[in-house]
Each structure stands twice: as C-alpha cells, then as structure tokens.
Design a protein around this motif. Structure first.
Motif, PDB file in Angstrom:
ATOM      1  N   GLU A   1       0.984  -1.183  -0.074  1.00 23.59           N
ATOM      2  CA  GLU A   1      -0.181  -0.162   0.078  1.00 23.59           C
ATOM      3  C   GLU A   1       1.125   1.412   0.017  1.00 23.59           C
ATOM      4  O   GLU A   1       2.106   1.252   0.769  1.00 23.59           O
ATOM      5  CB  GLU A   1      -0.992   0.303   1.046  1.00 23.59           C
ATOM      6  CG  GLU A   1      -2.335  -1.652   1.087  1.00 23.59           C
ATOM      7  CD  GLU A   1      -2.746  -0.918   2.146  1.00 23.59           C
ATOM      8  OE1 GLU A   1      -2.617  -0.171   3.748  1.00 23.59           O
ATOM      9  OE2 GLU A   1      -3.461  -1.785   2.795  1.00 23.59           O
ATOM     10  N   SER A   2      -0.027   2.231  -0.823  1.00 24.78           N
ATOM     11  CA  SER A   2       1.267   3.658  -0.507  1.00 24.78           C
ATOM     12  C   SER A   2       1.309   4.021   0.469  1.00 24.78           C
ATOM     13  O   SER A   2       0.679   4.321   1.229  1.00 24.78           O
ATOM     14  CB  SER A   2       0.326   4.817  -2.000  1.00 24.78           C
ATOM     15  OG  SER A   2       0.248   3.789  -3.424  1.00 24.78           O
ATOM     16  N   SER A   3       2.178   4.816   1.078  1.00 25.43           N
ATOM     17  CA  SER A   3       2.571   5.463   2.026  1.00 25.43           C
ATOM     18  C   SER A   3       2.597   6.899   1.678  1.00 25.43           C
ATOM     19  O   SER A   3       3.249   7.601   0.538  1.00 25.43           O
ATOM     20  CB  SER A   3       3.436   4.713   3.237  1.00 25.43           C
ATOM     21  OG  SER A   3       3.366   5.454   4.102  1.00 25.43           O
ATOM     22  N   GLU A   4       3.335   7.667   2.469  1.00 24.84           N
ATOM     23  CA  GLU A   4       3.028   9.408   2.524  1.00 24.84           C
ATOM     24  C   GLU A   4       3.782   9.950   3.618  1.00 24.84           C
ATOM     25  O   GLU A   4       3.455   9.170   4.926  1.00 24.84           O
ATOM     26  CB  GLU A   4       2.106   9.931   2.391  1.00 24.84           C
ATOM     27  CG  GLU A   4       1.662   9.978   0.548  1.00 24.84           C
ATOM     28  CD  GLU A   4       0.081  10.834   0.628  1.00 24.84           C
ATOM     29  OE1 GLU A   4       0.349  12.181   1.333  1.00 24.84           O
ATOM     30  OE2 GLU A   4      -0.163  11.232  -0.599  1.00 24.84           O
ATOM     31  N   LEU A   5       4.797  11.306   3.839  1.00 25.93           N
ATOM     32  CA  LEU A   5       5.688  10.968   5.342  1.00 25.93           C
ATOM     33  C   LEU A   5       6.201  12.720   4.266  1.00 25.93           C
ATOM     34  O   LEU A   5       6.735  13.024   3.592  1.00 25.93           O
ATOM     35  CB  LEU A   5       6.894  10.352   5.181  1.00 25.93           C
ATOM     36  CG  LEU A   5       7.965  10.660   5.639  1.00 25.93           C
ATOM     37  CD1 LEU A   5       7.429  10.773   7.113  1.00 25.93           C
ATOM     38  CD2 LEU A   5       8.985   9.741   5.527  1.00 25.93           C
ATOM     39  N   GLU A   6       6.499  13.187   4.930  1.00 25.33           N
ATOM     40  CA  GLU A   6       6.468  14.627   5.468  1.00 25.33           C
ATOM     41  C   GLU A   6       7.962  14.966   6.502  1.00 25.33           C
ATOM     42  O   GLU A   6       8.178  13.859   7.369  1.00 25.33           O
ATOM     43  CB  GLU A   6       6.622  15.816   6.036  1.00 25.33           C
ATOM     44  CG  GLU A   6       4.855  16.200   4.528  1.00 25.33           C
ATOM     45  CD  GLU A   6       3.863  17.566   6.090  1.00 25.33           C
ATOM     46  OE1 GLU A   6       4.380  17.814   6.535  1.00 25.33           O
ATOM     47  OE2 GLU A   6       2.754  17.630   5.177  1.00 25.33           O
ATOM     48  N   ILE A   7       8.914  14.844   5.738  1.00 31.93           N
ATOM     49  CA  ILE A   7      10.558  14.836   6.580  1.00 31.93           C
ATOM     50  C   ILE A   7      11.362  15.943   6.046  1.00 31.93           C
ATOM     51  O   ILE A   7      11.236  16.653   5.244  1.00 31.93           O
ATOM     52  CB  ILE A   7      11.375  13.783   5.996  1.00 31.93           C
ATOM     53  CG1 ILE A   7      12.111  13.282   6.874  1.00 31.93           C
ATOM     54  CG2 ILE A   7      11.166  13.408   4.902  1.00 31.93           C
ATOM     55  CD1 ILE A   7      12.865  11.522   7.155  1.00 31.93           C
ATOM     56  N   SER A   8      12.397  16.192   6.719  1.00 32.46           N
ATOM     57  CA  SER A   8      12.939  17.204   6.850  1.00 32.46           C
ATOM     58  C   SER A   8      14.437  16.605   6.402  1.00 32.46           C
ATOM     59  O   SER A   8      15.626  15.701   6.436  1.00 32.46           O
ATOM     60  CB  SER A   8      13.576  17.942   8.143  1.00 32.46           C
ATOM     61  OG  SER A   8      13.876  17.241   8.921  1.00 32.46           O
ATOM     62  N   PHE A   9      15.153  17.846   5.343  1.00 36.09           N
ATOM     63  CA  PHE A   9      16.342  17.335   4.767  1.00 36.09           C
ATOM     64  C   PHE A   9      17.157  18.080   5.243  1.00 36.09           C
ATOM     65  O   PHE A   9      16.899  19.689   4.877  1.00 36.09           O
ATOM     66  CB  PHE A   9      16.482  16.393   3.236  1.00 36.09           C
ATOM     67  CG  PHE A   9      15.801  17.592   2.673  1.00 36.09           C
ATOM     68  CD1 PHE A   9      16.287  17.820   1.624  1.00 36.09           C
ATOM     69  CD2 PHE A   9      14.075  17.917   2.504  1.00 36.09           C
ATOM     70  CE1 PHE A   9      15.636  18.321   0.613  1.00 36.09           C
ATOM     71  CE2 PHE A   9      13.399  18.823   1.757  1.00 36.09           C
ATOM     72  CZ  PHE A   9      14.627  18.662   0.491  1.00 36.09           C
ATOM     73  N   ARG A  10      18.652  17.995   4.356  1.00 34.34           N
ATOM     74  CA  ARG A  10      19.935  19.239   3.961  1.00 34.34           C
ATOM     75  C   ARG A  10      19.646  19.726   2.487  1.00 34.34           C
ATOM     76  O   ARG A  10      20.165  19.716   1.984  1.00 34.34           O
ATOM     77  CB  ARG A  10      21.026  18.844   4.625  1.00 34.34           C
ATOM     78  CG  ARG A  10      21.252  18.111   5.518  1.00 34.34           C
ATOM     79  CD  ARG A  10      22.943  18.388   5.975  1.00 34.34           C
ATOM     80  NE  ARG A  10      23.569  16.871   4.885  1.00 34.34           N
ATOM     81  CZ  ARG A  10      23.494  16.225   5.447  1.00 34.34           C
ATOM     82  NH1 ARG A  10      22.475  15.983   6.888  1.00 34.34           N
ATOM     83  NH2 ARG A  10      24.056  14.982   4.937  1.00 34.34           N
TER      84      ARG A  10
END
Length: 858
Positions: free
Chosen positions: A365-374
């Motif tokens: 199943e598809s999934s979503e994520l909000e995440i920080s990066f440089r």
C-alpha cells in the motif's frame, strides 16, 4: 511321498468332457521315484517342480493325462481337477499368433503338431488369461502324446497395451502443441515431426525422413542453416544448445523463435536421437519493443520532472535517481545510485523514512511522509515523500518509488499557524481547534475517496485523585508524560490531540478496519502498563478508550464524537483501563441510563425503594442465622428493577450515597424487630459501595442507622467487594477498622469472582469470606471446583474467618460444603429473596428463633 492319481485315457473319442477321477482304459506309465538319480521318479519330480505350466495330452482323445501344479494353478484348479479335461474346457479361441502379429493362431488340430503361439485360457471362474504356449508331440509305446508348456503373459500384454495408449496420447499431445517439435537422428536427419513442425517446415509426415533438418525451406539464409547445423553437431556430442532467430516482417514487426536442440538420453555415451523445439516468441519480442519505447518516453518525463524521484529495491538500495532529486541533495546521481540509505543520506530521520519504505514493501500500500532534509546551501528543508509500490509481471513488489516534493515554505507557514492557534500550550499536542479542522479534512477525504475515519476518545481514569493528592502541577506533568507516551505508541500519520482536561483524541485515516482501530486502542492501553515518574513519585495510571468509525457509526463530527464518548464511558463502566467499540445498543443504553438517573433523584423521596431479604442458614443444623438485604426499585413504569440495572448509575451520579444511607437505616430497623423475638441473634448483611467509602461520613451513617433503629452492632454485617480492597488501601483499611471497633462484622462479598486480593486479606480486618456462586454452581459434578472451595474454606479458617457459600441450589452442594467445613449457606435451596412481610412470616415460623423446643434440641 503322496502318490498323485493319474488319468487313464479311454479310446472313446465321442466323449467331449471328463470329470476328474473317471476310470478309463489305457495309462501313461510314470515310474515312482526310486531315490536314485537314474530312477523314473526323478523325471516325475522334475516335471512337478517345473515353474512354467506343463501338461501332457493324449494324442488321440486330446485329454489331459498329466499336469504339474503350475499348469493347474493357471486354470485356477488343482492337479486332480485338470486331469481328463479337453482343450475346449480351458482354452479360449486363440486371438493371435506370436510368429505373425495380428494373425489368429490356429486351434489344436485333431492331429497335434509341434508349434508355439499366443492364446488365451479360461480359469475355473471364467477369467481369461494371456499365455504363450509351446506344443511338442511325442510317442510312448507307440501311442501319440503331446507336451504342452504354458507361460502367462497377461502382464506383458497389459504393459504393451498401456505403451500403445501412451504412444497415442503422446502423439496427440505433440500434435496439438503450437511449437515445432522434431526428433532427429544424430546425423541431423528428421526421424519424426509433429504437425506444427511439418507446417513450419513445409513437409508432410511421409516426407519427414527424407532430408536433414537444415534442408527445410523454413530456414532463411545460410546463417540460420549454419546455426542449426552447429547446434545439432553439439547436441550429437551430448551438449544441449539454444539460440534465437529474429526476422523482420514487411509491416515492421518482428518474427522471432526460441530454438533448442537437446540430446535424448539412451544410456550410452553419445545420443542416437536429438529433439529440436522451436517456440514462437514474436509476440513477446514485439511487446518488449513497445515497452522499451514507452520506458524511454517515461524516463524522459521523469528526468525532466521538478519532483525528485528515487527507486529503491528490497535492501533500501537506490537503483535510480532523477536529476531533480540530485539537485535536492546537492550531490550527483552517481554518488547515490547503488548505495543504501544507511550509506549515503541527507535525511534528518533515516529511521522514519526507512520504516515507511519497508512498510510499503510489506503491505503493498502507498504511504506518505513529511520529513526534513539538508538543502544545497546547508539549510534544513522539508519534503513530502510518497512511497508507491512497483510490481513485477508476477504481481510481486519489485521496487518502491519515492516521489519527493519540496514543501519547506509550506511547512514553515503551517508551523507558525500551529504555534499561534492550533497547539495545546501544556502538552504541545494539537488542540481542539486543530482536531476539528483535521477531522473535517479527513471526513471530506473519506467521503470523496470512500475511506474510513476512526476516532478514539481517551479519558484518564481517576485523574482527579492525582490533582487532589499531589496537586495540579503534578497533574499537569502527568498529562505531558501521558501525551508523550500516547504519541510514541501511534504510527506515523495517526493524529493525536488533547481536547482539554484529561481527555485526548486520536484520528486514524485511510482504509481503517474495525480490527485495526481496536489494535491501536489496545496498543494505547498497554502503553499505560509502565509507571509514570512525577516529582520522584511513581504513578500508575490507566485510561478508558472509546472507538467510533465514520461513516459506519456516524456521518458527521458531532455524531461521531458523541458516540465515541458513549463507548468510552461504557469502557469506564466495565472496569476502566480498557476500550470499547461503539454499538447502536450504547445509544439506547445511554438514553435508558439518562432516564433512570433522572428518576433516581426522586425514588428515595417517593418511597420507590424496597429491601428484599434472602435467608442464611447454618449448614450443620439448618437453623436460620440471618439474611442478606438486597435492594429493589419499584419503578412506576418499568416495574420491579434489580440492583444491576440501576446501582452502576447510582454510583456514577453519586446517588448511591443517599440510597446507601436509606438501606442502612431500613435494614437496621428490620434487624432490630426480628431480634426482639429471637432466642438466638439474627445477623443481616448490607452491601457497601466504594463511593460510600470515598465520603468521610460513612461511619456517621452507620452510627446513625444503629442509633435510630435500636439495632445492636453485632446484628449488622457490612459486605464489601474484592476490588474495593485494591483501591485506596490505607483509607479503606482505616474505615474498616473503625467499623469493626463499633462491633460490626465485615465480609468480603463474591470472593474469587474478580481480582482476588489474597495478598491483602491479612492486612484488612475481615470476619467473613463469602464464596462466589460461580464456584458453588456445578461443584457436585466438577471435582476441581470442589477442591477450590475447600482451599478457600481452609484459607479463611487459617485467617480466623467464617465462610459463607452463596448460590446453593441442591442438597448435594450443601452436603459437600458441610464436609468441607463451610459453616453458613445462602441460596435458592434455603429460600429466594422475599419482601419484608414474607421474611417476617419466615422469622415467626422458625422454632429456633421463637425459642420453642424442637426435635434437634430436646
């Protein structure tokens, strides 16, 4: 040695059959065995021991005059039974000749001639057997005879038939195949070819052995012919070969074949036969060409997309990265492709990213994520990542595609808004406003996408006690600790908010099922198992959770909140520290409870309550020793209601205190009246609620009831539940000790039914142990229950307590309890609960109470 009877042929050719043992003139003389190697018996014994069936026929009458056991067994008879038989009695019509297959063998002629052939014989039961027969005429003393030797070949015939059928099936299978299948000699000449092969090669079946396979017109050009020549040569030396032929059609499409040449094993070093298969793969090749072109088009679009795209394999290794993603990371594609997340990353939380990635591999199943990066310039940015599974031809997840979009500006704005208006200042969780907006968004998405929203309402149990005992600052710290633990127990994407006070809410969004929502609630409940450390104090807290699903349980936020609340309060009524799923019955129950709660306020003033009394008797003398006071409500509309219907409501609303005060006074008055006429004292038991212990005036109520009624303390018994001994231990202990100092006995009711506080019994001043009816029911049929009851009685005796058994219904149960040492019994065997007037008559009719002499005490 037993002498076998021999058949004596008679010169009577008109007789067609002969019964064993018939007397006939003439005799084939075989001398008995003399024990010497040259004796005639040696031939006789050899004849009898021969494995093939052997018989000797008289040349004139054609009757059997001698036979060995093997021949008799072939006919399903004994040797004596076959002597004298004509061939017509045991031979079927010959079916075929061994010398000329398919030609019927000749029957036995009047003059027996030498020969061998295959025929069928019939045994005693009429079963036919295939045999190979050899006939050899000879003369003895001038008289003609013939020796007949038979060997059964039924198995061989069956095998030959099976082989012919298998060969025909194989031919059919080969002919229906769309592939060209050809059998070659080691020199490449065609030995056999199926129909598809004949059609491709342009030959008929009769022409298959006329030419080598490379001479067929199907091959185009010298290059193709040379490839098949080489493959055949390698296969003739024992090595299988395979190659593809690809041709271009006039319409631009591809014509392709997968050709294999395989040696057919024969147990020798070099094969004598080879098999050639040609499979048409034109459709596959043309489809691959189309896919390749489309992949090129898609790759071109992906490479030019402003969103970053990365493809991962099962090891979380990057197999592809587009230029936009390389721009986000500030590196080159080569520095990331081929490496795992652990080896190179610019993410702030690799664990969360990998968790989502692996979850997609596991669930599909598809999934979503909000995440920080440089970012390239060193600043921290935010990205929205959507993980989507990519399947192979077999439907298995081969890769996961992560599409990344830079949402740094959006996140910053959203954070500012939340800090101002959407966060709870104490816990940092979203507040009620944030919860409402998120719920509306989920509700709209659920309506458009056909998804489900699960709402979990969480309320801490007995949180007021923390504020009252440790203060509000400690209570606030506990709320913050609870918020962190709840958040840690939820999955990414689940929404947790504090609605106010000690109330929290969780929203689960997506294709959420009832079991998934319950699993989350169970996980949240289990997170409270470990204690919370607040200002050096270890606090054990629990929470009650209610679950409601949208649209199943409600179509708008108001209805869903109301029903999740109803489920949560149902969890509190059922012991707290757990969860309940909303059902329609809860709404009906809530309305019913609301109606009863409203009516409870006036029930005492209107005189609607009544006490019933159930007798207690001595199990050894059957003397009436007292009763238990049981509350009933004569509701003006619903009729007579039992305590389990309204007592929980009375406890929740606090009305139980006023009701309990009335029960104490009423029971004390009745007890005082009965004991005025009793020769021996009667004791009445009254149940006390936990709410009465929480109030500081319980001792005052007890003293008032005794004083106003004239009831002596030793006539009163207070019953408490096991669960009460586990809560607020010091306070309960103090109150119970004060009650006993007044001269009132204390009993633990329904012992063994709930959380048996064995470790606390020695700490409390308890006089009576009442064994729950569930242990008494069936104890006369269940030895294990009897042993448990014995253990309870023994334990109570060791602690100096009296035991009372509830729910006695049969004389057998009473007898077992007497043998176990139980002193007092209560149950339908001695009487059902009855109103005061009926119990008055029971007291007046008791000889022991009225002091009249009885047969027991005379």
């Amino acid at each position: 040695m037993k002498q076998r009877r021999e058949f004596h042929p008679k010169d009577d050719a008109r007789r067609d059959d002969c019964e064993p043992g018939s007397r006939m003139a003439g005799r084939l003389q075989l001398a008995p065995f003399s024990g010497k190697p040259d004796g005639g018996g040696l031939h006789r014994e050899a004849f009898a021991a021969t494995v093939p069936g052997m018989a000797i026929l008289d040349g004139r009458s054609r009757r059997i005059v001698q036979a060995n056991p093997s021949f008799a067994a072939l006919l399903g008879r004994s040797v004596d039974e076959v002597l004298g038989l004509l061939p017509s009695a045991w031979s079927a019509k010959p079916a075929y000749s061994s010398s000329e297959p398919g030609t019927p063998a000749r029957p036995l002629a009047p003059i027996i001639t030498a020969g061998d052939f295959e025929m069928q014989v019939r045994d005693r039961n009429g079963r036919l057997k295939d045999v190979r027969m050899w006939i050899a005429p000879f003369e003895l003393d001038g008289r003609p005879f013939a020796s007949v030797t038979c060997v059964e070949i039924s198995v061989r015939k069956a095998v030959e038939k099976s082989l012919r059928e298998s060969e025909n099936k194989l031919r059919v299978l080969l002919d229906v195949s769309c592939d060209m299948i050809t059998v070659l000699g080691a020199d490449g000449r065609i030995v056999e070819c199926n129909r598809s092969g004949q059609a491709l090669a342009g030959i008929t079946r009769g022409e298959t052995t006329l030419a080598a396979i490379w001479d067929s017109t199907w091959w185009q050009g010298d290059e193709e012919r040379q490839r098949i020549r080489c493959a055949v040569g390698e296969a003739a030396r024992g090595a299988a070969g395979r190659f593809e032929l690809t041709r271009s059609r006039e319409d631009g499409t591809i014509e392709a074949f997968d050709v294999s040449v395989t040696p057919i094993p024969n147990g020798r070093r070099l094969p004598e036969l080879l098999m050639v298969e040609a499979h048409d793969i034109s459709q596959i090749k043309n489809a691959q060409a189309v896919i390749f072109r489309r992949e090129q088009e898609v790759r071109s679009l992906v490479d030019r997309s402003p969103d970053g795209m990365v493809r991962y394999d099962h090891d979380c290794r990057r197999t592809y990265m587009n230029p936009a993603m390389a721009h986000f990371t500030g590196g080159s594609i080569e520095a990331f492709v081929g490496r795992t997340l652990d080896e190179t990353t610019t993410l702030s939380d690799v664990g969360a990213y990998k968790s989502h990635l692996l979850r997609v591999f596991e669930t599909g199943e598809s999934s979503e994520l909000e995440i920080s990066f440089r970012l390239i310039d060193g600043r921290t940015g935010w990205a929205q990542v959507r993980f989507s599974p990519q399947f192979d031809a077999a439907g298995h997840i081969e890769h996961v595609l992560a599409i990344t979009r830079d949402i740094t500006e959006l996140v910053e704005k959203r954070r500012q808004i939340h800090e101002i208006a959407y966060s709870d200042p104490l816990t940092g969780l979203p507040n009620r406003t944030s919860f409402s907006e998120r719920f509306e968004a989920m509700q709209a998405d659920a309506r458009d996408q056909g998804r489900t929203v699960a709402l979990l309402m969480i309320d801490l149990d007995h949180f007021k006690h923390v504020n009252d005992t440790l203060g509000h600052i400690a209570g606030d710290k506990l709320l913050c600790a609870v918020a962190k633990r709840l958040a840690a127990s939820l999955a990414a994407g689940d929404f947790l908010a504090r609605l106010g006070g000690d109330e929290f809410a969780v929203l689960l969004h997506g294709q959420i099922t009832r079991s998934q929502a319950e699993a989350t609630a169970r996980r949240l409940s289990e997170s409270f198992r470990a204690p919370f450390t607040i200002d050096g104090h270890e606090l054990f807290a629990s929470a009650s959770i209610g679950i409601a699903l949208l649209p199943e349980d409600g179509h708008d936020g108001t209805a869903l909140l109301s029903r999740a609340d109803a489920a949560m309060y149902d969890a509190k009524r059922n012991g707290r520290g757990g969860f309940r799923r909303y059902s329609a019955a809860l709404s009906d129950e809530a309305n019913r409870r609301l109606t009863l709660a409203s009516a409870l306020h006036s029930a005492v003033q209107n005189g609607e309550f009544e006490l019933y009394y159930q007798a207690k008797k001595c199990l050894f003398s059957e003397r009436l020793v007292g009763a238990e006071a049981l509350l009933r409500w004569n509701h003006p509309e619903l009729g007579l209601l039992t305590p389990d219907t309204f007592i929980p409501i009375a406890e929740e609303t606090g009305m139980i205190v006023d009701i309990g005060r009335w029960v104490l006074l009423t029971a004390c008055r009745a007890t005082a009246d009965w004991n005025r006429i009793a020769a021996a004292p009667l004791k009445v038991a009254v149940n006390l609620s936990g709410r009465q212990f929480q109030r500081n005036d319980l001792l005052t109520d007890v003293a008032t009831g005794l004083g106003a009624s004239g009831c002596k303390p030793e006539w009163l018994e207070c019953e408490i539940t096991e669960s009460l001994t586990l809560s607020n231990v010091s306070g309960v202990h103090h109150t119970l000790r004060a009650i006993r100092r007044m001269g009132i006995s204390v009993a633990i009711d329904d012992f063994g039914k709930g959380q048996s506080a064995l470790a606390y019994l020695h700490q409390f001043d308890v006089d009576v142990l009442k064994i729950d009816r569930s242990f008494i029911d069936g104890m006369d049929q269940q030895p294990r229950k009897t042993e448990l009851v014995k253990a309870f009685i023994s334990m109570a005796s060791a602690l100096g307590m009296t035991t009372v058994a509830e729910g006695i219904e049969t004389p057998e149960q009473a007898a077992l309890l007497r043998l176990a040492g139980c002193g007092i019994g209560q149950g339908y065997l001695f009487g059902r609960p009855v109103p005061r007037s009926a119990f008055d008559r029971l007291v007046e009719a008791s000889d022991e109470i009225r002091g009249r002499p009885t047969a027991a005490n005379m």
